[in-house]
Scaffold this motif. Structure first.
Motif, PDB file in Angstrom:
ATOM      1  N   ALA A   1      -9.479   6.137 -13.310  1.00 46.83           N
ATOM      2  CA  ALA A   1      -9.092   4.881 -13.033  1.00 46.83           C
ATOM      3  C   ALA A   1      -7.363   4.833 -13.508  1.00 46.83           C
ATOM      4  CB  ALA A   1      -9.681   4.044 -13.954  1.00 46.83           C
ATOM      5  N   PRO A   2      -6.535   4.561 -12.391  1.00 46.73           N
ATOM      6  CA  PRO A   2      -4.959   4.341 -12.793  1.00 46.73           C
ATOM      7  C   PRO A   2      -4.799   3.597 -13.904  1.00 46.73           C
ATOM      8  CG  PRO A   2      -5.407   3.295 -10.789  1.00 46.73           C
ATOM      9  CD  PRO A   2      -6.742   3.952 -11.252  1.00 46.73           C
ATOM     10  N   ALA A   3      -3.591   3.962 -14.564  1.00 48.64           N
ATOM     11  CA  ALA A   3      -2.877   3.102 -15.572  1.00 48.64           C
ATOM     12  C   ALA A   3      -2.628   1.813 -14.777  1.00 48.64           C
ATOM     13  CB  ALA A   3      -1.760   3.813 -16.270  1.00 48.64           C
ATOM     14  N   LEU A   4      -2.793   0.669 -15.598  1.00 45.74           N
ATOM     15  CA  LEU A   4      -2.285  -0.555 -15.155  1.00 45.74           C
ATOM     16  C   LEU A   4      -1.160  -1.004 -16.037  1.00 45.74           C
ATOM     17  CD1 LEU A   4      -5.827  -2.088 -14.474  1.00 45.74           C
ATOM     18  CD2 LEU A   4      -4.241  -1.110 -12.854  1.00 45.74           C
TER      19      LEU A   4
ATOM     20  N   GLY B   1       2.985   0.461 -17.726  1.00 51.65           N
ATOM     21  CA  GLY B   1       3.767   1.603 -18.403  1.00 51.65           C
ATOM     22  C   GLY B   1       4.482   2.139 -17.034  1.00 51.65           C
ATOM     23  N   THR B   2       4.882   3.071 -17.402  1.00 49.41           N
ATOM     24  CA  THR B   2       5.680   4.197 -16.512  1.00 49.41           C
ATOM     25  C   THR B   2       4.932   4.549 -15.296  1.00 49.41           C
ATOM     26  OG1 THR B   2       6.671   5.038 -18.396  1.00 49.41           O
ATOM     27  CG2 THR B   2       6.842   6.208 -16.207  1.00 49.41           C
ATOM     28  N   ALA B   3       3.607   4.875 -15.187  1.00 49.78           N
ATOM     29  CA  ALA B   3       2.817   5.337 -14.191  1.00 49.78           C
ATOM     30  C   ALA B   3       2.504   4.016 -13.212  1.00 49.78           C
ATOM     31  CB  ALA B   3       1.478   5.852 -14.592  1.00 49.78           C
ATOM     32  N   PHE B   4       2.295   3.020 -13.956  1.00 47.18           N
ATOM     33  CA  PHE B   4       2.210   1.796 -13.183  1.00 47.18           C
ATOM     34  C   PHE B   4       3.462   1.303 -12.420  1.00 47.18           C
ATOM     35  CE2 PHE B   4       2.253  -2.703 -12.396  1.00 47.18           C
ATOM     36  CZ  PHE B   4       1.072  -3.089 -11.755  1.00 47.18           C
ATOM     37  N   MET B   5       4.378   1.241 -12.933  1.00 41.45           N
ATOM     38  CA  MET B   5       5.641   0.738 -12.528  1.00 41.45           C
ATOM     39  C   MET B   5       6.119   1.804 -11.434  1.00 41.45           C
ATOM     40  SD  MET B   5       6.422  -2.233 -13.349  1.00 41.45           S
ATOM     41  CE  MET B   5       7.923  -2.402 -12.849  1.00 41.45           C
ATOM     42  N   GLY B   6       5.868   3.098 -11.602  1.00 41.91           N
ATOM     43  CA  GLY B   6       6.246   4.147 -10.582  1.00 41.91           C
ATOM     44  C   GLY B   6       5.643   3.822  -9.252  1.00 41.91           C
ATOM     45  N   ALA B   7       4.394   3.469  -9.290  1.00 35.49           N
ATOM     46  CA  ALA B   7       3.499   3.170  -8.242  1.00 35.49           C
ATOM     47  C   ALA B   7       3.690   1.740  -7.610  1.00 35.49           C
ATOM     48  CB  ALA B   7       1.968   3.432  -8.589  1.00 35.49           C
ATOM     49  N   TRP B   8       3.994   0.814  -8.509  1.00 33.64           N
ATOM     50  CA  TRP B   8       4.199  -0.463  -7.967  1.00 33.64           C
ATOM     51  C   TRP B   8       5.502  -1.028  -7.794  1.00 33.64           C
ATOM     52  CZ3 TRP B   8       0.536  -2.958  -5.447  1.00 33.64           C
ATOM     53  CH2 TRP B   8      -1.094  -2.374  -5.217  1.00 33.64           C
ATOM     54  N   LYS B   9       6.233  -0.510  -8.306  1.00 28.49           N
ATOM     55  CA  LYS B   9       7.872  -1.267  -8.405  1.00 28.49           C
ATOM     56  C   LYS B   9       8.458  -1.628  -6.991  1.00 28.49           C
ATOM     57  CE  LYS B   9      10.529   2.895  -8.568  1.00 28.49           C
ATOM     58  NZ  LYS B   9      11.400   3.841  -9.320  1.00 28.49           N
ATOM     59  N   GLY B  10       8.101  -0.704  -6.058  1.00 26.82           N
ATOM     60  CA  GLY B  10       8.617  -1.290  -4.748  1.00 26.82           C
ATOM     61  C   GLY B  10       7.492  -2.153  -3.793  1.00 26.82           C
ATOM     62  N   ARG B  11       6.514  -2.740  -4.348  1.00 20.91           N
ATOM     63  CA  ARG B  11       5.294  -3.448  -3.653  1.00 20.91           C
ATOM     64  C   ARG B  11       5.508  -4.844  -4.351  1.00 20.91           C
ATOM     65  NH1 ARG B  11       0.286   0.416  -3.949  1.00 20.91           N
ATOM     66  NH2 ARG B  11       1.426   2.326  -3.440  1.00 20.91           N
ATOM     67  N   THR B  12       4.625  -5.632  -3.889  1.00 20.05           N
ATOM     68  CA  THR B  12       4.744  -7.160  -4.163  1.00 20.05           C
ATOM     69  C   THR B  12       3.422  -7.706  -4.879  1.00 20.05           C
ATOM     70  OG1 THR B  12       3.715  -7.650  -2.049  1.00 20.05           O
ATOM     71  CG2 THR B  12       6.161  -7.798  -2.232  1.00 20.05           C
ATOM     72  N   THR B  13       3.709  -8.746  -5.486  1.00 21.07           N
ATOM     73  CA  THR B  13       2.442  -9.301  -6.365  1.00 21.07           C
ATOM     74  C   THR B  13       1.318  -9.806  -5.338  1.00 21.07           C
ATOM     75  OG1 THR B  13       3.390 -11.201  -6.167  1.00 21.07           O
ATOM     76  CG2 THR B  13       3.918 -10.100  -8.063  1.00 21.07           C
ATOM     77  N   ASP B  14       1.431 -10.025  -4.059  1.00 17.35           N
ATOM     78  CA  ASP B  14       0.349 -10.219  -3.364  1.00 17.35           C
ATOM     79  C   ASP B  14      -0.535  -9.088  -3.045  1.00 17.35           C
ATOM     80  OD1 ASP B  14       2.638  -9.805  -1.751  1.00 17.35           O
ATOM     81  OD2 ASP B  14       1.858 -10.686  -0.088  1.00 17.35           O
ATOM     82  N   ALA B  15       0.444  -7.944  -2.812  1.00 14.43           N
ATOM     83  CA  ALA B  15      -0.102  -6.665  -2.584  1.00 14.43           C
ATOM     84  C   ALA B  15      -0.830  -6.026  -3.495  1.00 14.43           C
ATOM     85  CB  ALA B  15       0.938  -5.683  -2.189  1.00 14.43           C
ATOM     86  N   LEU B  16      -0.480  -6.419  -4.853  1.00 17.66           N
ATOM     87  CA  LEU B  16      -1.279  -6.037  -5.885  1.00 17.66           C
ATOM     88  C   LEU B  16      -2.737  -6.887  -6.049  1.00 17.66           C
ATOM     89  CD1 LEU B  16      -1.750  -4.495  -8.552  1.00 17.66           C
ATOM     90  CD2 LEU B  16      -0.429  -6.260  -9.637  1.00 17.66           C
TER      91      LEU B  16
END
Length: 138
Positions: free
Chosen positions: A67-70, A72-87
């Motif tokens: 289960a991925p981190a939700l 910190g660094t790992a989360f932001m690395g994966a999601w910083k280029g995405r949007t809240t509706d995608a999350l």
């Protein structure tokens, strides 16, 4: 020699803490501007996360091998280029892993708000909705 080692370790810890504050503080979500969710959603999301997510993603959101981190660094690395509706979409369609899409919309929106808050976003006055599309890394 021991004092120098302790001094260097303390300085390194301080630097890491300062970088973490800069990377994940309010600046990561628009320099302190209100986020697309309310504090009430965060409060509800905290309990919903504990009830539905913490077993796999851990209470501190650090994640596990499966289960991925939700937060910190790992989360932001994966999601910083995405949007809240995608999350929201990802969470609502695939979680919890043992019963995907089994929670109601209010629970998923609250969990999404809680995750955004854990990553430095500041609550605002507008409630988060599934169609709310704000860049996570903005």
């Amino acid at each position: 020699m021991r004092n120098k080692t302790l001094l260097l370790a303390g300085a390194a810890f301080g630097l890491v803490a300062a970088i973490g504050t800069l990377a994940f503080g309010p600046e990561a979500f628009g320099q302190g501007r209100p986020g697309p969710f309310t504090q009430a959603q965060v409060d509800t999301g905290r309990q919903a996360y504990a009830d539905n997510c913490a077993l796999c993603h851990r209470p501190d959101m650090a994640g596990t091998n499966d289960a991925p981190a939700l937060a910190g660094t790992a989360f932001m690395g994966a999601w910083k280029g995405r949007t809240t509706d995608a999350l929201y979409s990802k969470i609502s369609k695939t979680m919890p892993a043992n019963a995907p899409a089994s929670l109601d919309e209010a629970t998923y929106t609250s969990i999404t708000a809680y995750i955004l808050r854990a990553n430095g976003a500041t609550p605002g006055t507008t409630a988060f909705a599934p169609s709310t599309s704000t860049a996570i890394g903005s």
